[in-house]
Design a protein around this motif. Structure first.
Motif, PDB file in Angstrom:
ATOM      1  N   VAL A  77       0.804  -0.844   0.116  1.00 30.42           N
ATOM      2  CA  VAL A  77       0.035   0.031  -0.051  1.00 30.42           C
ATOM      3  C   VAL A  77       1.090   1.013  -0.186  1.00 30.42           C
ATOM      4  CG1 VAL A  77      -2.019   1.327   1.498  1.00 30.42           C
ATOM      5  CG2 VAL A  77      -2.893  -1.156   1.037  1.00 30.42           C
ATOM      6  N   PRO A  78       1.462   1.224   0.992  1.00 34.76           N
ATOM      7  CA  PRO A  78       3.270   3.001   0.909  1.00 34.76           C
ATOM      8  C   PRO A  78       3.151   3.264  -0.281  1.00 34.76           C
ATOM      9  CG  PRO A  78       3.187   1.571   3.188  1.00 34.76           C
ATOM     10  CD  PRO A  78       2.085   0.033   1.530  1.00 34.76           C
ATOM     11  N   VAL A  79       3.762   1.892  -0.553  1.00 37.15           N
ATOM     12  CA  VAL A  79       4.780   2.292  -2.032  1.00 37.15           C
ATOM     13  C   VAL A  79       4.279   1.668  -3.398  1.00 37.15           C
ATOM     14  CG1 VAL A  79       6.979   1.544  -1.231  1.00 37.15           C
ATOM     15  CG2 VAL A  79       5.048  -0.592  -2.132  1.00 37.15           C
ATOM     16  N   ILE A  80       2.507   2.152  -3.173  1.00 30.75           N
ATOM     17  CA  ILE A  80       1.555   2.005  -4.778  1.00 30.75           C
ATOM     18  C   ILE A  80       2.119   3.596  -5.923  1.00 30.75           C
ATOM     19  CG2 ILE A  80      -0.608   2.233  -5.308  1.00 30.75           C
ATOM     20  CD1 ILE A  80      -1.790   1.176  -2.443  1.00 30.75           C
ATOM     21  N   GLY A  81       2.285   3.886  -5.344  1.00 31.40           N
ATOM     22  CA  GLY A  81       3.254   5.695  -5.362  1.00 31.40           C
ATOM     23  C   GLY A  81       3.925   5.243  -6.748  1.00 31.40           C
ATOM     24  N   MET A  82       4.873   4.803  -5.740  1.00 26.51           N
ATOM     25  CA  MET A  82       6.004   4.049  -6.011  1.00 26.51           C
ATOM     26  C   MET A  82       6.556   3.652  -7.761  1.00 26.51           C
ATOM     27  SD  MET A  82       8.764   3.957  -2.927  1.00 26.51           S
ATOM     28  CE  MET A  82       9.863   4.017  -3.797  1.00 26.51           C
ATOM     29  N   TYR A  83       5.496   2.795  -7.451  1.00 29.91           N
ATOM     30  CA  TYR A  83       5.379   1.570  -8.544  1.00 29.91           C
ATOM     31  C   TYR A  83       4.900   1.849  -9.446  1.00 29.91           C
ATOM     32  CZ  TYR A  83       7.239  -3.043  -6.147  1.00 29.91           C
ATOM     33  OH  TYR A  83       7.426  -3.670  -5.697  1.00 29.91           O
ATOM     34  N   SER A  84       4.125   2.606  -9.178  1.00 26.92           N
ATOM     35  CA  SER A  84       2.862   3.478 -11.044  1.00 26.92           C
ATOM     36  C   SER A  84       4.671   4.289 -11.759  1.00 26.92           C
ATOM     37  CB  SER A  84       2.184   4.557  -9.874  1.00 26.92           C
ATOM     38  OG  SER A  84       2.703   5.452  -9.617  1.00 26.92           O
ATOM     39  N   GLU A  85       4.810   4.759 -10.588  1.00 25.98           N
ATOM     40  CA  GLU A  85       6.266   5.291 -11.599  1.00 25.98           C
ATOM     41  C   GLU A  85       7.515   4.302 -12.302  1.00 25.98           C
ATOM     42  OE1 GLU A  85       8.060   8.125  -8.734  1.00 25.98           O
ATOM     43  OE2 GLU A  85       6.510   9.065  -8.474  1.00 25.98           O
ATOM     44  N   THR A  91      -1.858   4.641 -10.581  1.00 28.86           N
ATOM     45  CA  THR A  91      -2.103   4.695  -9.456  1.00 28.86           C
ATOM     46  C   THR A  91      -2.978   3.365  -9.443  1.00 28.86           C
ATOM     47  OG1 THR A  91      -1.697   6.786  -8.477  1.00 28.86           O
ATOM     48  CG2 THR A  91      -1.970   4.369  -7.266  1.00 28.86           C
ATOM     49  N   PRO A  92      -4.083   3.330  -9.812  1.00 30.79           N
ATOM     50  CA  PRO A  92      -5.416   2.911  -9.053  1.00 30.79           C
ATOM     51  C   PRO A  92      -4.923   1.526 -10.327  1.00 30.79           C
ATOM     52  CG  PRO A  92      -6.833   4.805  -9.688  1.00 30.79           C
ATOM     53  CD  PRO A  92      -5.507   5.131 -10.636  1.00 30.79           C
ATOM     54  N   ASP A  93      -4.671   1.322 -10.712  1.00 30.57           N
ATOM     55  CA  ASP A  93      -3.910   0.497 -12.215  1.00 30.57           C
ATOM     56  C   ASP A  93      -3.148  -0.827 -10.905  1.00 30.57           C
ATOM     57  OD1 ASP A  93      -6.170   0.542 -13.922  1.00 30.57           O
ATOM     58  OD2 ASP A  93      -4.195   1.442 -15.313  1.00 30.57           O
ATOM     59  N   VAL A  94      -2.274   0.145 -10.386  1.00 33.15           N
ATOM     60  CA  VAL A  94      -0.927  -1.094 -10.478  1.00 33.15           C
ATOM     61  C   VAL A  94      -1.973  -1.196  -8.104  1.00 33.15           C
ATOM     62  CG1 VAL A  94       0.729  -0.487  -8.416  1.00 33.15           C
ATOM     63  CG2 VAL A  94       0.551   1.195 -10.650  1.00 33.15           C
ATOM     64  N   GLY A 202       6.089   0.580   4.683  1.00 36.71           N
ATOM     65  CA  GLY A 202       7.075   2.069   4.689  1.00 36.71           C
ATOM     66  C   GLY A 202       7.838   2.037   4.710  1.00 36.71           C
ATOM     67  N   ILE A 203       8.325   2.125   6.081  1.00 37.49           N
ATOM     68  CA  ILE A 203       9.377   2.556   6.803  1.00 37.49           C
ATOM     69  C   ILE A 203      10.243   1.400   5.594  1.00 37.49           C
ATOM     70  CG2 ILE A 203      11.171   2.480   8.418  1.00 37.49           C
ATOM     71  CD1 ILE A 203       8.572   2.577  10.176  1.00 37.49           C
ATOM     72  N   VAL A 204      10.638   0.375   5.507  1.00 36.61           N
ATOM     73  CA  VAL A 204      11.427  -0.337   4.661  1.00 36.61           C
ATOM     74  C   VAL A 204      11.514   0.702   3.018  1.00 36.61           C
ATOM     75  CG1 VAL A 204      11.691  -2.331   3.103  1.00 36.61           C
ATOM     76  CG2 VAL A 204      10.818  -2.397   5.807  1.00 36.61           C
ATOM     77  N   ALA A 205      10.724   1.342   2.408  1.00 33.72           N
ATOM     78  CA  ALA A 205      10.697   1.479   1.641  1.00 33.72           C
ATOM     79  C   ALA A 205      11.007   2.972   1.406  1.00 33.72           C
ATOM     80  CB  ALA A 205       9.077   1.692   0.337  1.00 33.72           C
ATOM     81  N   GLN A 206      10.785   3.654   2.487  1.00 37.97           N
ATOM     82  CA  GLN A 206      12.180   4.859   2.030  1.00 37.97           C
ATOM     83  C   GLN A 206      12.885   4.874   2.561  1.00 37.97           C
ATOM     84  OE1 GLN A 206       9.702   7.974   2.702  1.00 37.97           O
ATOM     85  NE2 GLN A 206      11.397   8.830   3.257  1.00 37.97           N
ATOM     86  N   HIS A 207      13.358   3.749   2.801  1.00 32.89           N
ATOM     87  CA  HIS A 207      15.313   4.021   3.065  1.00 32.89           C
ATOM     88  C   HIS A 207      15.701   2.372   2.017  1.00 32.89           C
ATOM     89  CE1 HIS A 207      15.486   6.499   6.749  1.00 32.89           C
ATOM     90  NE2 HIS A 207      14.038   5.510   6.931  1.00 32.89           N
ATOM     91  N   GLN A 208      14.895   1.579   1.642  1.00 30.24           N
ATOM     92  CA  GLN A 208      15.579   0.635   0.376  1.00 30.24           C
ATOM     93  C   GLN A 208      14.659   0.615  -0.467  1.00 30.24           C
ATOM     94  OE1 GLN A 208      18.515  -0.882   0.884  1.00 30.24           O
ATOM     95  NE2 GLN A 208      18.635   0.023   2.796  1.00 30.24           N
ATOM     96  N   ASP A 209      14.812   0.328  -1.942  1.00 30.73           N
ATOM     97  CA  ASP A 209      14.473  -0.183  -3.584  1.00 30.73           C
ATOM     98  C   ASP A 209      13.306  -0.926  -2.988  1.00 30.73           C
ATOM     99  OD1 ASP A 209      13.336  -2.610  -5.218  1.00 30.73           O
ATOM    100  OD2 ASP A 209      14.874  -0.508  -6.181  1.00 30.73           O
ATOM    101  N   PRO A 210      11.840  -0.927  -3.329  1.00 29.44           N
ATOM    102  CA  PRO A 210      10.315  -1.641  -2.887  1.00 29.44           C
ATOM    103  C   PRO A 210      10.767  -3.021  -3.289  1.00 29.44           C
ATOM    104  CG  PRO A 210      10.144   0.304  -4.391  1.00 29.44           C
ATOM    105  CD  PRO A 210      11.832  -0.054  -4.158  1.00 29.44           C
ATOM    106  N   LYS A 211      11.815  -3.395  -3.913  1.00 33.93           N
ATOM    107  CA  LYS A 211      11.803  -4.802  -3.978  1.00 33.93           C
ATOM    108  C   LYS A 211      12.340  -5.544  -2.586  1.00 33.93           C
ATOM    109  CE  LYS A 211      17.407  -5.118  -5.098  1.00 33.93           C
ATOM    110  NZ  LYS A 211      17.832  -5.473  -6.316  1.00 33.93           N
ATOM    111  N   TYR A 212      12.850  -4.754  -1.657  1.00 34.08           N
ATOM    112  CA  TYR A 212      13.399  -5.057  -0.328  1.00 34.08           C
ATOM    113  C   TYR A 212      11.774  -5.973   0.540  1.00 34.08           C
ATOM    114  CZ  TYR A 212      18.457  -4.986  -1.282  1.00 34.08           C
ATOM    115  OH  TYR A 212      19.406  -5.133  -1.982  1.00 34.08           O
ATOM    116  N   ILE A 213      10.950  -4.596  -0.005  1.00 39.00           N
ATOM    117  CA  ILE A 213       9.932  -5.667   0.417  1.00 39.00           C
ATOM    118  C   ILE A 213       9.865  -6.769   0.794  1.00 39.00           C
ATOM    119  CG2 ILE A 213       7.125  -5.155   0.325  1.00 39.00           C
ATOM    120  CD1 ILE A 213       7.102  -2.423   0.110  1.00 39.00           C
TER     121      ILE A 213
END
Length: 480
Positions: A77-85, A91-94, A202-213
């Motif tokens: 949920v916190p990285v939907i915006g990042m994945y849309s980029e 954003t709705p599709d992601v 959200g904390i993980v994604a703030q400091h690392q690439d989303p793949k680390y989620i």
């Protein structure tokens, strides 16, 4: 099946209560009383006779399994915006990477549970977490939307039994007077997963690439496999044919039918849907599901959509918004304990299981108020402030305080079918939770947040509160 010498002696020495003196003394030594529902056998391997510490350990593992099902769904949920980029998509599709898991973790237990009712739960839960781990690892290396969607779907299919098995384990290891509080442990895990997933990832994604989620998911799944292998024990117990029960925990790690008569057929797979015709189970299920849809999903999904665009919050800041849900749910868990106490008090005065539904009414009130507060305050806000989150906390409290009483009441209607009832509740709740995000954006666009969330509050009042009140009145008149 031929009776053993011990069984013949047991039958011969029964008194008017239906128990032999030996059986009474065994239960008193184990539990301090023989006035128990359901009645345990005189066998230490009977899950009802396990120590409280070991029961809590098993319940903790299946509760955490349920927690992970919703934790992994909301973790993106916190990285939907990042994945849309990253994927160059809207954003709705992601957001379908989240919503597709909501429906799959609700529907696929229909396939898992019949297997568990035949072969037992522990081995299949190990397979569940092992498969989830593999597809979580696959998500780490997914570079396109298509492969990520495939991994997320398979991940949801494998993690899904955790969402339905908790109620069955509670039923197999606890007595009726413990059902509300023990169901609450599993139920709060389901609700908290949707919140903690967004908070921590959200904390993980703030400091690392989303793949680390997905790396985090993989590591946690591996830990689940290890715990089930070394600390798990089978809770499905065949009282009629004791030869079917394998007591060695490592020999349990093989496919061997505990209940061979439980055939896996299409009819049995969809058997839980029969509860659509049982209004004492359908009404509380639908009421709880409507509250879950609007008091959890409608807020959970909308926070990143609104706050990412309106306030420009990053992943960590978005995740921190979910602390409000966690606080509300943690306080609301008092509902399970209170409903058990209320039922015990009511039983002494001739009241039935529906007496526990009194606990749901404060939940309806705070859930409705919370939705209205969130809608009004999010519309009024020109910059970030805490007031919308007060609405989230109130709605979360309301949802949680009613969750355990509703689930315990449904199981009270027929505790022998606890597994099927929990599966029915899970399917209805998750299906509605999947449908909601399709009409939420239309409501917000057409009505604005104040009116949209006020309409949701009205839906809860009309389709959840009133039917529950009617159910309780009818049950009270019939003495149930």
């Amino acid at each position: 099946m031929v009776n053993t010498k011990e069984e013949i002696e047991y039958i011969a020495t029964e008194d008017e209560s239906g128990l032999s003196e030996e059986h009474k003394q065994y239960l008193i030594a184990k539990h301090g009383t023989y006035d128990l529902v359901p009645l345990p056998s005189m066998n230490d391997d009977d899950p009802l006779n396990w120590s409280n510490g070991f029961k809590h350990l098993q319940l903790a593992m299946v509760a955490f399994h349920a927690f992970m099902a919703t934790f992994m769904a909301s973790g993106l949920v916190p990285v939907i915006g990042m994945y849309s980029e990253i994927y160059q998509m809207s954003t709705p599709d992601v957001a379908y990477l989240v919503s597709v898991q909501i429906v799959l973790i609700g529907g696929f237990p229909l396939l898992w549970v019949p297997l568990m009712e035949r072969y037992g739960k522990r081995l299949l839960l190990i397979i569940s977490t092992l498969g989830t781990m593999c597809f979580s690892l696959g998500s780490v290396f997914s570079t396109t939307y298509g492969t990520m969607m495939a991994m997320r779907c398979l991940q949801a299919i494998f993690i899904s039994p955790g969402l339905a098995v908790g109620g069955a384990v509670v039923n197999e290891t606890t007595f009726s007077h413990q059902r509300g509080s023990r169901s609450g442990i599993w139920a709060i895990a389901v609700n908290l997963g949707t919140m903690v997933g967004a908070l921590l990832m959200g904390i993980v994604a703030q400091h690392q690439d989303p793949k680390y989620i997905h790396v985090v998911f993989t590591c946690i799944n591996f830990g689940q496999v290890v715990c089930y292998v070394f600390f798990g024990k089978e809770s499905l117990y065949n009282h009629k044919d004791l030869s079917r029960n394998e007591t060695n925990r490592f020999k349990q790690l093989r496919f061997r039918a505990i209940f061979p008569e439980n055939r896996i057929t299409l009819k049995d797979t969809f058997y839980p849907m029969v509860f659509f015709t049982n209004w004492r189970i359908f009404i509380p299920t639908f009421a709880y599901s409507m509250c879950f849809l609007h008091g959890n999903i409608a807020l959970n999904i909308e926070i990143p959509e609104v706050m990412y665009i309106k306030f420009g919050l990053g992943p960590q800041a978005l995740g921190l918004q979910f602390i409000s849900f966690i606080v509300g749910a943690a306080i609301g868990e008092v509902g399970g304990y209170m409903s058990d106490k209320l039922v015990a008090w009511g039983q002494k005065r001739g009241r039935g299981p529906s007496f526990r539904l009194w606990i749901t009414y404060p939940g309806f009130a705070t859930c409705i108020i919370g939705l209205v507060v969130f809608g009004v305050q999010i519309d009024a806000a020109t910059s970030w402030n805490v007031t919308p989150l007060i609405g989230c906390a109130l709605a979360s409290f309301g949802l949680q305080i009613m969750t355990s009483p509703f689930i315990a009441y449904c199981i009270d209607m027929d505790h022998k079918q606890a597994g099927a009832i929990i599966l029915f509740i899970t399917v209805v709740r998750q299906t509605l939770a999947f449908i909601g995000p399709f009409y939420f954006p239309v409501m917000f666009a057409k009505l604005g947040f104040t009116v949209a969330y006020s309409v949701m509050a009205g839906i809860i009042a009309g389709l959840a509160f009133i039917p529950t009140l009617v159910l309780q009145i009818k049950d009270a008149k019939s003495g149930k």
